[in-house]
Design an enzyme around this catalytic site. Structure first.
Site: not given
Lengths: 331, 331
Positions: B57, B219
């Protein structure tokens, strides 16, 4: 083609409009002709800096408009040079009477259009000097270029020339500093995937699932060769070694090491590339004195990266370190 | 799978090592267990701020370590929570005796692991408070989460709590400010493409060439619905309206509008999204007082974006504006 756009015909206008709203403290967007100019332009007593080129390489160039860097940026259509009728007004808007430096990436269309714009500005009494950035060591001559292409090294030219203008240098001195940066910066890139230009609607070139292109241009122009997919360290060596060789980097020298993302590669991977590139610089006995890692000169959503090395001397380092306040670069 | 990595098993270590070298003025990387901590930690007299989560991320969270934001960040494996045996030492490293705030995105693994780490730190005499960020309005409960997921709003929590710690607030006050940000921030995202987790080697989900997923998690967890590709303005409305409704945003209010890229979408498209989102905020009579546009909470190379709106009051705005000096956010 899946893109967050409304219409290929309006994407640049809408994007630049959004950019102007998000950064209204820094810039003003002029419509028709389209250019982005510092909100406080022209800045009295300072040489003006103007750059521009085809859109699709964001944050280049509008993201670098602001104190310590550019006074104006002229976005063309996607991957298409802006025309003199937008470059010339941007040049006038950036001029406070001490002259304007055009910073132009070496693509034939850009070079010609900025040249015509310089003549138009000259006719209005604004002295213009031009520096052509041609840092890409991958190929001599290319799809849109006679000579070497201008790529990520442009960020260093714009930052350092901007700092020279900020400290009050005259036009000849700012141009000379910009030329010195260009003479000491080299880059080379790789593509893992192509990008899709909105008005084309198809990938700009084809790569198979196991193929990458070493020496890619920022518009997907052919590079040196296509090879099977390799490890990050192997690829980084294929990019960094030609850069260091061409630069003639020797022991004891200090550099800025800049790993640039092409737009679609995760930041985590750029740091893997940076790690290996740093090993390679240090293996020559040189020292990485400054670093930059991120997506600064992109090709839309292309996956890939480029490695840029700038040989630093004390003055260039001080100018790199000088304050900058733009949407994409700030310290 | 084409990625600039050497080995799925080492990509996080190598990436964090490169990060540490590139930003050695700001951070120190601790190996085994792996965490990133401010180079000058612990900072005397200041509450410590620690965050972390699965890698992939970036720049979240290590990119936000530095003065005015986090004291330490703990990267897990790709899309996998870090374990208590790395979170606890990072917590101790961030502690100067005034306590430590854990900022945790609401995923079950992260919540449990940070909780255990807090107990371990407590056993070492370090008081820990925890704020759970759960700003994603898309779905209640998800693949890895009970309740709402924590997504891009985390950046606002970390920035503003960091500023509160910097001005000398005690642990209870910093925690309270962080809770207030979380209570006033909402997000929702869209995916145009999936990403490939290195150790999996395949896309995390399938989207056809004409399909997008509204309400995607960071995700690739399922969102609200799959729909045919639509225009940027239509998609932006599908993201922004639920955010504004859930926030109960009314006329006269001031907000931070944050358009976040998922990693693989060109910056130019994020500004197209910003433009429409701003129209929608203003159509409710609210005012966009602050803006942030860029790739801050990504999902590797996923194409897509999220819209985050934070309701600002005078104190939150001042804390947002306070100086910050990290790899990814600086002013």
């Amino acid at each position: 083609m899946k893109k967050l756009i409304n219409d290929p015909a309006t994407v640049v206008d809408e994007s630049v409009e959004g950019f102007g709203w998000a950064h209204a403290d820094l810039v003003t967007v002029h419509r028709d002709p389209l250019y982005v100019v510092r909100a406080d332009a022209p800045v009295e007593g300072k040489v003006g800096l103007v750059s521009g080129g085809g859109s699709g390489h964001e944050p280049l160039h509008a993201g670098f408009v602001g104190p310590g860097m550019l006074d104006a940026a002229v976005p063309g259509a996607m991957f298409t040079s802006p025309t003199p009728d937008s470059i010339a007004p941007a040049t006038l808007a950036a001029s406070s009477g001490r002259g304007v430096l055009h910073i132009v990436k070496n693509y034939t269309g850009d070079v010609l259009n900025f040249e015509t714009a310089a003549e138009l500005a000259d006719a209005e009494g604004v002295e213009v000097r031009t520096v052509i950035v041609n840092d890409d060591v991958a190929v001599q001559d290319s799809l849109y270029t006679a000579g070497r292409r201008g790529v990520a090294g442009t960020v260093a030219v714009e930052k350092i020339a901007g700092a020279a203008a900020d400290r009050g240098d005259d036009l000849a001195s700012v141009a000379s500093i910009a030329e010195r940066v260009n003479a000491n910066v080299r880059s080379m890139g790789v593509a893992l995937s192509a990008c899709i230009v909105p008005h084309a609607g198809n990938p700009s070139f084809d790569l198979t699932d196991d193929e990458i292109e070493i020496g890619i241009g920022i518009h997907g122009e052919p590079g040196r060769r296509r090879i099977p997919m390799a490890s990050a360290d192997e690829i980084t060596e294929m990019l960094t070694t030609p850069v260091l060789d061409d630069l003639g980097l020797g022991g004891g020298e200090q550099v800025l090491l800049f790993v640039n993302g092409m737009g679609g590669t995760p930041l985590s991977e750029l740091y893997v590339v940076y790690r290996k590139a740093r090993h390679l610089v240090e293996a020559r006995g040189a020292m990485v004195a400054r670093s930059l890692v991120g997506n600064y000169v992109t090709s839309l959503e292309m996956q890939g990266a480029s490695v840029t090395v700038l040989r630093l001397d004390a003055e260039l380092m001080a100018l790199w370190d000088a304050p900058v306040h733009t949407a994409a670069l700030r310290w």
